[in-house]
Design an enzyme around this catalytic site. Structure first.
Site, PDB file in Angstrom:
ATOM      1  N   LYS A 155      48.871  40.285  30.195  1.00 51.49           N
ATOM      2  CA  LYS A 155      49.791  39.207  30.576  1.00 51.49           C
ATOM      3  C   LYS A 155      49.266  37.848  30.073  1.00 51.49           C
ATOM      4  O   LYS A 155      49.978  37.113  29.398  1.00 51.49           O
ATOM      5  CB  LYS A 155      49.980  39.164  32.109  1.00 51.49           C
ATOM      6  CG  LYS A 155      50.526  40.468  32.689  1.00 51.49           C
ATOM      7  CD  LYS A 155      50.759  40.379  34.182  1.00 51.49           C
ATOM      8  CE  LYS A 155      49.514  40.178  35.015  1.00 51.49           C
ATOM      9  NZ  LYS A 155      48.546  41.297  34.998  1.00 51.49           N
ATOM     10  N   ARG A 171      54.394  39.193  42.984  1.00 54.20           N
ATOM     11  CA  ARG A 171      53.591  40.413  43.011  1.00 54.20           C
ATOM     12  C   ARG A 171      53.942  41.319  44.175  1.00 54.20           C
ATOM     13  O   ARG A 171      53.326  42.368  44.340  1.00 54.20           O
ATOM     14  CB  ARG A 171      52.136  40.008  43.167  1.00 54.20           C
ATOM     15  CG  ARG A 171      51.287  40.227  41.953  1.00 54.20           C
ATOM     16  CD  ARG A 171      49.924  39.702  42.321  1.00 54.20           C
ATOM     17  NE  ARG A 171      48.901  40.251  41.524  1.00 54.20           N
ATOM     18  CZ  ARG A 171      48.359  39.609  40.485  1.00 54.20           C
ATOM     19  NH1 ARG A 171      48.802  38.436  40.113  1.00 54.20           N
ATOM     20  NH2 ARG A 171      47.379  40.165  39.843  1.00 54.20           N
ATOM     21  N   ARG A 219      36.394  42.441  29.414  1.00 56.25           N
ATOM     22  CA  ARG A 219      37.000  41.119  29.188  1.00 56.25           C
ATOM     23  C   ARG A 219      35.963  40.001  29.327  1.00 56.25           C
ATOM     24  O   ARG A 219      35.097  40.033  30.193  1.00 56.25           O
ATOM     25  CB  ARG A 219      38.121  40.872  30.196  1.00 56.25           C
ATOM     26  CG  ARG A 219      38.644  39.444  30.144  1.00 56.25           C
ATOM     27  CD  ARG A 219      39.926  39.241  30.888  1.00 56.25           C
ATOM     28  NE  ARG A 219      39.868  39.689  32.265  1.00 56.25           N
ATOM     29  CZ  ARG A 219      40.941  39.804  33.031  1.00 56.25           C
ATOM     30  NH1 ARG A 219      42.137  39.546  32.562  1.00 56.25           N
ATOM     31  NH2 ARG A 219      40.820  40.212  34.275  1.00 56.25           N
ATOM     32  N   ARG A 251      34.735  37.578  34.640  1.00 57.28           N
ATOM     33  CA  ARG A 251      35.323  37.267  35.943  1.00 57.28           C
ATOM     34  C   ARG A 251      34.664  38.101  37.043  1.00 57.28           C
ATOM     35  O   ARG A 251      34.322  39.263  36.831  1.00 57.28           O
ATOM     36  CB  ARG A 251      36.838  37.580  35.911  1.00 57.28           C
ATOM     37  CG  ARG A 251      37.675  36.373  35.571  1.00 57.28           C
ATOM     38  CD  ARG A 251      39.119  36.696  35.295  1.00 57.28           C
ATOM     39  NE  ARG A 251      39.801  37.477  36.307  1.00 57.28           N
ATOM     40  CZ  ARG A 251      41.111  37.751  36.286  1.00 57.28           C
ATOM     41  NH1 ARG A 251      41.855  37.284  35.285  1.00 57.28           N
ATOM     42  NH2 ARG A 251      41.659  38.488  37.223  1.00 57.28           N
ATOM     43  N   ARG A 296      42.221  46.760  42.337  1.00 59.01           N
ATOM     44  CA  ARG A 296      43.357  45.921  41.917  1.00 59.01           C
ATOM     45  C   ARG A 296      44.480  46.791  41.355  1.00 59.01           C
ATOM     46  O   ARG A 296      45.661  46.513  41.585  1.00 59.01           O
ATOM     47  CB  ARG A 296      42.906  44.907  40.858  1.00 59.01           C
ATOM     48  CG  ARG A 296      42.129  43.753  41.467  1.00 59.01           C
ATOM     49  CD  ARG A 296      41.203  43.108  40.473  1.00 59.01           C
ATOM     50  NE  ARG A 296      41.866  42.484  39.365  1.00 59.01           N
ATOM     51  CZ  ARG A 296      41.289  42.266  38.183  1.00 59.01           C
ATOM     52  NH1 ARG A 296      40.039  42.636  37.977  1.00 59.01           N
ATOM     53  NH2 ARG A 296      41.954  41.679  37.224  1.00 59.01           N
TER      54      ARG A 296
HETATM   55  P1  AP5 Z   1      44.536  39.939  29.889  1.00 55.31           P
HETATM   56  O1  AP5 Z   1      45.566  39.356  29.007  1.00 55.31           O
HETATM   57  O2  AP5 Z   1      43.471  39.052  30.406  1.00 55.31           O
HETATM   58  O3  AP5 Z   1      45.240  40.803  31.042  1.00 55.31           O
HETATM   59  P2  AP5 Z   1      46.081  40.349  32.305  1.00 55.31           P
HETATM   60  O4  AP5 Z   1      47.301  41.207  32.360  1.00 55.31           O
HETATM   61  O5  AP5 Z   1      46.278  38.870  32.317  1.00 55.31           O
HETATM   62  O6  AP5 Z   1      45.100  40.829  33.435  1.00 55.31           O
HETATM   63  P3  AP5 Z   1      44.535  40.090  34.726  1.00 55.31           P
HETATM   64  O7  AP5 Z   1      43.291  40.806  35.125  1.00 55.31           O
HETATM   65  O8  AP5 Z   1      44.426  38.612  34.494  1.00 55.31           O
HETATM   66  O9  AP5 Z   1      45.643  40.404  35.741  1.00 55.31           O
HETATM   67  P4  AP5 Z   1      45.550  40.341  37.253  1.00 55.31           P
HETATM   68  O10 AP5 Z   1      46.962  40.503  37.593  1.00 55.31           O
HETATM   69  O11 AP5 Z   1      44.610  41.265  37.891  1.00 55.31           O
HETATM   70  O12 AP5 Z   1      44.825  38.926  37.523  1.00 55.31           O
HETATM   71  P5  AP5 Z   1      45.341  37.525  38.038  1.00 55.31           P
HETATM   72  O13 AP5 Z   1      44.461  36.507  37.461  1.00 55.31           O
HETATM   73  O14 AP5 Z   1      46.801  37.415  37.860  1.00 55.31           O
HETATM   74  O15 AP5 Z   1      43.855  41.155  29.063  1.00 55.31           O
HETATM   75  C1  AP5 Z   1      42.832  41.940  29.640  1.00 55.31           C
HETATM   76  C2  AP5 Z   1      41.814  42.331  28.569  1.00 55.31           C
HETATM   77  O16 AP5 Z   1      42.434  43.176  27.597  1.00 55.31           O
HETATM   78  C3  AP5 Z   1      41.251  41.138  27.790  1.00 55.31           C
HETATM   79  O17 AP5 Z   1      39.907  41.386  27.538  1.00 55.31           O
HETATM   80  C4  AP5 Z   1      42.080  41.135  26.500  1.00 55.31           C
HETATM   81  O18 AP5 Z   1      41.340  40.575  25.443  1.00 55.31           O
HETATM   82  C5  AP5 Z   1      42.369  42.622  26.292  1.00 55.31           C
HETATM   83  N1  AP5 Z   1      43.669  42.868  25.658  1.00 55.31           N
HETATM   84  C6  AP5 Z   1      44.839  42.234  25.929  1.00 55.31           C
HETATM   85  N2  AP5 Z   1      45.841  42.741  25.179  1.00 55.31           N
HETATM   86  C7  AP5 Z   1      45.285  43.732  24.429  1.00 55.31           C
HETATM   87  C8  AP5 Z   1      45.816  44.644  23.458  1.00 55.31           C
HETATM   88  N3  AP5 Z   1      47.121  44.640  23.131  1.00 55.31           N
HETATM   89  N4  AP5 Z   1      44.980  45.538  22.892  1.00 55.31           N
HETATM   90  C9  AP5 Z   1      43.666  45.551  23.237  1.00 55.31           C
HETATM   91  N5  AP5 Z   1      43.106  44.726  24.151  1.00 55.31           N
HETATM   92  C10 AP5 Z   1      43.913  43.828  24.748  1.00 55.31           C
HETATM   93  O19 AP5 Z   1      45.059  37.661  39.595  1.00 55.31           O
HETATM   94  C11 AP5 Z   1      43.749  37.708  40.097  1.00 55.31           C
HETATM   95  C12 AP5 Z   1      43.792  37.792  41.616  1.00 55.31           C
HETATM   96  O20 AP5 Z   1      44.416  36.609  42.146  1.00 55.31           O
HETATM   97  C13 AP5 Z   1      44.582  38.954  42.212  1.00 55.31           C
HETATM   98  O21 AP5 Z   1      43.820  40.141  42.277  1.00 55.31           O
HETATM   99  C14 AP5 Z   1      44.943  38.377  43.589  1.00 55.31           C
HETATM  100  O22 AP5 Z   1      43.852  38.452  44.469  1.00 55.31           O
HETATM  101  C15 AP5 Z   1      45.197  36.908  43.295  1.00 55.31           C
HETATM  102  N6  AP5 Z   1      46.615  36.639  42.993  1.00 55.31           N
HETATM  103  C16 AP5 Z   1      47.119  36.132  41.835  1.00 55.31           C
HETATM  104  N7  AP5 Z   1      48.459  36.046  41.892  1.00 55.31           N
HETATM  105  C17 AP5 Z   1      48.824  36.518  43.097  1.00 55.31           C
HETATM  106  C18 AP5 Z   1      50.078  36.706  43.738  1.00 55.31           C
HETATM  107  N8  AP5 Z   1      51.242  36.403  43.136  1.00 55.31           N
HETATM  108  N9  AP5 Z   1      50.076  37.239  45.005  1.00 55.31           N
HETATM  109  C19 AP5 Z   1      48.921  37.522  45.636  1.00 55.31           C
HETATM  110  N10 AP5 Z   1      47.717  37.390  45.088  1.00 55.31           N
HETATM  111  C20 AP5 Z   1      47.649  36.879  43.827  1.00 55.31           C
HETATM  112 MG    MG Z   2      45.662  37.276  33.566  1.00 53.87          MG
END
Ligand code: AP5
Ligand code: MG
Length: 215
Positions: free
Chosen positions: A13, A88, A127, A160, A171
């Site tokens: 994402k 979410r 990552r 992270r 997660r």
């Molecule tokens: P990346 O693009 O970083 O993936 P992502 O989908 O953004 O994954 P996240 O871990 O950021 O998602 P998340 O939903 O757990 O975290 P968030 O910060 O939103 O890519 C991942 C890796 O893959 C990277 O190394 C990249 O280089 C590689 N990659 C990407 N595309 C690729 C490809 N095509 N091929 C190969 N490699 C690739 O949330 C964190 C925490 O915050 C949650 O756990 C929760 O506690 C809280 N939170 C956030 N939002 C909410 C909400 N709305 N409600 C409640 N809690 C929330």
């Molecule tokens: Mg992200």
């Protein structure tokens, strides 16, 4: 265009958001990034969010909804936005719909990135993120030119706190139980596009543009 990026942790994402916001000229709103910024700055919000994030659990709905709707009320969202990691839960999606309807808006497109669990774990644990500009790398898939240094701004790359195997698995299971129902929610709303997120960076972006259409 009012857009949402949906998909499990590690689906890409944040990585795809960089290209999408550039092409469609909308602000990138990641609730995860907002929480991490607050943790870094030691705010009350950051303190509240950190305990949930470190366990790989969701931050409570009310808190997240308030932050998201505050952000969406800003001037720069008038012509569109890209939400990343929000909503979410079905509760959050309903609150978002209420907020948008009250402001004469709607969700135009939900980009649902699909990736298998095994690949998600590999991506999350490998990552590395830039402390300065937030760019995302991967030690094997998308390595920086110099180890530990951001290609774009020269900032330091870090891992992270929630990218351990144990927290990543939690997660993903939280995603399966609490977030996956949104696929149905937005399928019924008729605005979802399902994209294979495992085909490589450029291919995924090309598929997204094909689905959304040129700006
Ligand atoms: P990346 O693009 O970083 O993936 P992502 O989908 O953004 O994954 P996240 O871990 O950021 O998602 P998340 O939903 O757990 O975290 P968030 O910060 O939103 O890519 C991942 C890796 O893959 C990277 O190394 C990249 O280089 C590689 N990659 C990407 N595309 C690729 C490809 N095509 N091929 C190969 N490699 C690739 O949330 C964190 C925490 O915050 C949650 O756990 C929760 O506690 C809280 N939170 C956030 N939002 C909410 C909400 N709305 N409600 C409640 N809690 C929330
Ligand atoms: Mg992200």
């Amino acid at each position: 265009m009012n857009m949402i990026l949906l998909g499990p942790p590690g689906a890409g994402k944040g990585t795809q958001a960089v290209n999408i916001v550039e092409k469609y000229d909308v602000p990138h709103i990641s609730t995860g990034d907002i929480f991490r910024e607050n943790i870094k700055n030691g705010t009350e919000l950051g303190k509240k969010a950190q305990e949930y994030m470190n366990r790989g659990e969701l931050v409570p709905d009310e808190l997240v909804c308030e932050i998201a709707t505050d952000r969406l009320s800003r001037e720069d969202c008038a012509e569109g936005f890209l939400l990343d990691g929000f909503p979410r839960t079905v509760f959050q999606a309903e609150k978002l719909d209420e907020f948008l309807t009250a402001n004469g808006k709607k969700v135009d497109a939900v980009i649902n990135l699909e990736v298998e669990k095994e690949e998600l774990i590999t991506r999350l644990t490998g990552r590395r993120v830039c402390r300065k500009c937030g760019a995302s790398f991967h030690v094997v898939n998308i390595p920086p030119k110099t180890e530990g240094v951001c290609d774009y701004c020269g900032g330091e790359l870090y891992q992270r706190d929630d990218d351990t195997v144990e927290t990543a698995e939690n997660r993903i299971s939280v995603y399966d139980t609490q977030t996956k129902p949104l696929v149905d929610y937005y399928t019924k709303a008729g605005c979802i596009v399902n994209i294979d997120g495992a085909t490589g960076l450029e291919n995924v972006f090309a598929d997204i543009v094909t689905a959304l259409g040129e700006k």
